[in-house]
Design a protein around this motif. Structure first.
Motif, mmCIF file in Angstrom:
data_model
loop_
_atom_site.group_PDB
_atom_site.id
_atom_site.type_symbol
_atom_site.label_atom_id
_atom_site.label_comp_id
_atom_site.label_asym_id
_atom_site.label_seq_id
_atom_site.Cartn_x
_atom_site.Cartn_y
_atom_site.Cartn_z
ATOM 1 N N SER A 16 3.868 14.093 2.576
ATOM 2 C CA SER A 16 4.135 12.963 3.474
ATOM 3 C C SER A 16 2.895 12.080 3.640
ATOM 4 C CB SER A 16 4.586 13.478 4.843
ATOM 5 O OG SER A 16 3.573 14.272 5.416
ATOM 6 N N GLU A 17 1.771 12.523 3.103
ATOM 7 C CA GLU A 17 0.572 11.689 3.169
ATOM 8 C C GLU A 17 0.003 11.485 1.777
ATOM 9 O OE1 GLU A 17 -3.045 13.348 4.958
ATOM 10 O OE2 GLU A 17 -1.982 15.249 5.074
ATOM 11 N N ALA A 23 0.833 -1.207 0.000
ATOM 12 C CA ALA A 23 0.000 0.000 0.000
ATOM 13 C C ALA A 23 0.868 1.257 0.000
ATOM 14 C CB ALA A 23 -0.947 -0.008 1.202
ATOM 15 N N GLU A 24 1.947 1.238 0.749
ATOM 16 C CA GLU A 24 2.854 2.400 0.793
ATOM 17 C C GLU A 24 3.549 2.588 -0.555
ATOM 18 O OE1 GLU A 24 5.022 5.703 2.246
ATOM 19 O OE2 GLU A 24 3.118 4.779 2.784
ATOM 20 N N LYS A 42 5.290 20.266 -4.761
ATOM 21 C CA LYS A 42 4.561 20.050 -3.502
ATOM 22 C C LYS A 42 4.032 18.622 -3.411
ATOM 23 C CE LYS A 42 4.967 24.072 -1.643
ATOM 24 N NZ LYS A 42 5.638 24.282 -0.385
ATOM 25 N N ILE A 43 3.548 18.088 -4.518
ATOM 26 C CA ILE A 43 3.053 16.708 -4.529
ATOM 27 C C ILE A 43 4.184 15.742 -4.212
ATOM 28 C CG2 ILE A 43 2.165 14.877 -6.031
ATOM 29 C CD1 ILE A 43 0.557 17.149 -7.462
ATOM 30 N N ALA A 44 5.341 15.978 -4.818
ATOM 31 C CA ALA A 44 6.480 15.093 -4.591
ATOM 32 C C ALA A 44 6.946 15.135 -3.138
ATOM 33 C CB ALA A 44 7.627 15.465 -5.524
#
Length: 156
Positions: free
Chosen positions: A87-88, A41-42, A82-84
């Motif tokens: 942390s979530e 999942a990660e 920002k997407i890269a």
């Protein structure tokens, strides 16, 4: 049964009754599968974020090649960055009814809609449209170190 457990890398202790050994091995195997599911999942989450960031960066490059408004190009680049750095999970934010993708610094309404489309459909129609109007060689040229979209446009 013991041979199958050994082949799967599951330790079977011989000091237990066969039924207890199998139950213990089964419990350890279930715990291992659970850990693997969490890891998978990660990895999938990281893949989704990387894909979204990469596609936003490609949109920025193609818009820059077309000579689009520099502020619009910068918005896509900032959004990709920002997407890269998130942390979530983007998907978790998008699925949460109490949250919005626009809460992410640098993500406006337009970019949030594009991210949501990408998460829902797996494609970004704007990117496909841009790719159809710009020769693939330009994208290839712009990936050469020191050659950005502007220089690739001059070369092409």
């Amino acid at each position: 049964m013991i041979a199958a457990c050994a082949d799967a890398g599951v330790e079977v202790r011989s000091d237990r009754w066969p039924g207890e050994a199998v139950a213990a091995a089964h419990a350890r195997a279930e715990a291992a599968v659970s850990r693997l599911d969490e890891q998978l999942a990660e990895v999938e989450r990281l893949h989704d974020e990387q894909r979204s960031a990469t596609e936003q960066q490609q949109v920025a490059d193609l818009l820059e090649f077309q000579g689009a408004n520099p502020f619009r190009v910068r918005a896509y680049r900032n959004g990709a960055r920002k997407i890269a750095q998130l942390s979530e999970s983007l998907a978790a934010i998008a699925e949460d009814e109490d949250r919005s993708l626009t809460e992410i610094e640098g993500i406006g309404k337009d970019l949030a809609e594009k991210i949501a489309t990408l998460l829902d459909t797996g494609t970004l129609p704007m990117l496909i449209e841009l790719q159809q109007t710009i020769p693939a060689t330009v994208l290839t040229l712009s990936r050469v170190p020191g050659v950005g979209p502007k220089k690739a446009a001059r070369i092409h």
